[in-house]
Design an enzyme around this catalytic site. Structure first.
Site, PDB file in Angstrom:
ATOM      1  N   HIS A   1      31.764 -22.761  32.606  1.00  0.00           N
ATOM      2  CA  HIS A   1      30.274 -23.553  32.284  1.00  0.00           C
ATOM      3  C   HIS A   1      30.448 -24.414  31.008  1.00  0.00           C
ATOM      4  CE1 HIS A   1      27.672 -22.410  35.505  1.00  0.00           C
ATOM      5  NE2 HIS A   1      28.074 -21.205  35.409  1.00  0.00           N
TER       6      HIS A   1
ATOM      7  N   CYS B   1      26.692 -17.751  41.456  1.00  0.00           N
ATOM      8  CA  CYS B   1      26.366 -18.375  40.216  1.00  0.00           C
ATOM      9  C   CYS B   1      24.833 -18.565  40.138  1.00  0.00           C
ATOM     10  CB  CYS B   1      27.111 -20.021  39.964  1.00  0.00           C
ATOM     11  SG  CYS B   1      26.633 -20.684  38.376  1.00  0.00           S
TER      12      CYS B   1
ATOM     13  N   HIS C   1      34.555 -17.380  34.559  1.00  0.00           N
ATOM     14  CA  HIS C   1      33.663 -18.210  35.440  1.00  0.00           C
ATOM     15  C   HIS C   1      32.499 -18.653  34.033  1.00  0.00           C
ATOM     16  CE1 HIS C   1      30.366 -18.731  38.536  1.00  0.00           C
ATOM     17  NE2 HIS C   1      29.535 -18.632  37.581  1.00  0.00           N
ATOM     18  N   GLU C   2      32.145 -17.866  33.323  1.00  0.00           N
ATOM     19  CA  GLU C   2      31.276 -18.442  32.341  1.00  0.00           C
ATOM     20  C   GLU C   2      31.912 -19.261  31.163  1.00  0.00           C
ATOM     21  OE1 GLU C   2      28.216 -17.847  32.865  1.00  0.00           O
ATOM     22  OE2 GLU C   2      28.637 -16.478  34.477  1.00  0.00           O
TER      23      GLU C   2
HETATM   24  C1  Y12 Z   1      32.149 -13.405  40.002  1.00  0.00           C
HETATM   25  C2  Y12 Z   1      32.201 -14.247  39.034  1.00  0.00           C
HETATM   26  C3  Y12 Z   1      31.237 -14.343  38.274  1.00  0.00           C
HETATM   27  C4  Y12 Z   1      30.019 -14.048  38.240  1.00  0.00           C
HETATM   28  C5  Y12 Z   1      29.030 -14.262  37.027  1.00  0.00           C
HETATM   29  C6  Y12 Z   1      27.816 -15.086  37.340  1.00  0.00           C
HETATM   30  N1  Y12 Z   1      27.410 -14.941  38.761  1.00  0.00           N
HETATM   31  C7  Y12 Z   1      25.959 -14.251  38.667  1.00  0.00           C
HETATM   32  O1  Y12 Z   1      25.587 -13.495  37.813  1.00  0.00           O
HETATM   33  C8  Y12 Z   1      25.293 -14.628  40.022  1.00  0.00           C
HETATM   34  C9  Y12 Z   1      24.222 -14.171  40.160  1.00  0.00           C
HETATM   35  C10 Y12 Z   1      23.164 -14.641  41.461  1.00  0.00           C
HETATM   36  C11 Y12 Z   1      22.160 -13.657  41.813  1.00  0.00           C
HETATM   37  C12 Y12 Z   1      21.245 -14.103  42.857  1.00  0.00           C
HETATM   38  O2  Y12 Z   1      20.292 -13.437  43.128  1.00  0.00           O
HETATM   39  C13 Y12 Z   1      20.200 -12.569  44.152  1.00  0.00           C
HETATM   40  O3  Y12 Z   1      21.160 -12.092  44.396  1.00  0.00           O
HETATM   41  C14 Y12 Z   1      18.957 -11.730  44.260  1.00  0.00           C
HETATM   42  C15 Y12 Z   1      21.651 -15.207  43.652  1.00  0.00           C
HETATM   43  O4  Y12 Z   1      20.689 -15.575  44.421  1.00  0.00           O
HETATM   44  C16 Y12 Z   1      20.979 -15.540  46.043  1.00  0.00           C
HETATM   45  O5  Y12 Z   1      22.154 -15.679  46.398  1.00  0.00           O
HETATM   46  C17 Y12 Z   1      19.770 -16.184  46.667  1.00  0.00           C
HETATM   47  C18 Y12 Z   1      23.121 -15.948  43.323  1.00  0.00           C
HETATM   48  C19 Y12 Z   1      23.695 -15.605  42.220  1.00  0.00           C
HETATM   49  C20 Y12 Z   1      29.681 -13.308  39.193  1.00  0.00           C
HETATM   50  C21 Y12 Z   1      30.732 -12.900  40.203  1.00  0.00           C
HETATM   51 CO    CO Z   2      27.585 -19.776  36.916  1.00  0.00          CO
END
Ligand code: Y12
Ligand code: CO
Length: 173
Positions: free
Chosen positions: A141, A95, A137-138
């Protein structure tokens, strides 16, 4: 409009979002700004409360099989409601509001969701796989629920310990 991602343990992430009634330029501006910050932050999903707006708004942009996050795969959901759900699946979730932490979470395997688009048109989507998991997941929120709230007591304790350690390290550097 420049947005900032709200991070855990900010109390705003516990707020319940409010139904959208006006499908106007302000909503379009919020959606466009959410898309920019989600892409900038390497996210695939974002809810409005994660940028401080307690509105029933979320966006998703699931990468294709080549790992490309194409603009035409963007899904904008306003006032989403799960109409049906089936099965169970487990996925390692992350997240943007809880950076650096990933946990296995159990969700419905497939869902059918009714929602409105940015112009207020009614839509239905049948989702499976990562899209299904990311929508759930969203949508959590929108009810003030984070994926870490779904952990068992012992895993949550472990998370809190690790979270404190990471925060201390961040302060030092
Ligand atoms: C499974 C369930 C729900 C989701 C959707 C929401 N989550 C994300 O979009 C998370 C993104 C994310 C990105 C990050 O940045 C990088 O990886 C560069 C992050 O940062 C670190 O881990 C440092 C954390 C989360 C997705 C999957
Ligand atoms: Co989230």
């Amino acid at each position: 409009m420049k947005l900032i991602i709200v991070e855990y343990p900010d109390k705003r992430l516990k707020e319940k979002s409010i139904r959208v009634e006006k499908f106007d330029a302000n909503l379009h501006e919020l959606l466009d700004a959410m898309y920019r910050i989600m892409i900038e932050s390497n996210g695939i999903g974002l809810a409005a409360i994660q940028v401080g707006y307690a509105k029933e708004v979320l966006i998703l942009n699931i990468p294709n099989e080549e790992g490309e996050q194409l603009n035409d795969a963007l899904i904008e959901m306003i006032n989403p409601l799960i109409a049906s759900k089936n099965g169970q699946t487990s996925y390692q979730e992350g997240c943007l509001s809880v950076p650096s932490f990933y946990e296995d979470i159990i969700r419905h395997e497939t869902i059918s969701v009714n929602y409105q688009d940015r112009d207020g048109n009614t839509k239905t989507i049948d989702a499976e796989g990562l899209l299904s998991v990311a929508i759930q997941h969203e949508m959590d929120h929108l009810n003030g629920i984070l994926f870490i709230d779904k952990l068992s007591y012992s895993r949550r304790k472990k998370f809190e310990k690790e979270f404190k350690r990471v925060q201390k390290e961040k302060k030092r550097s």
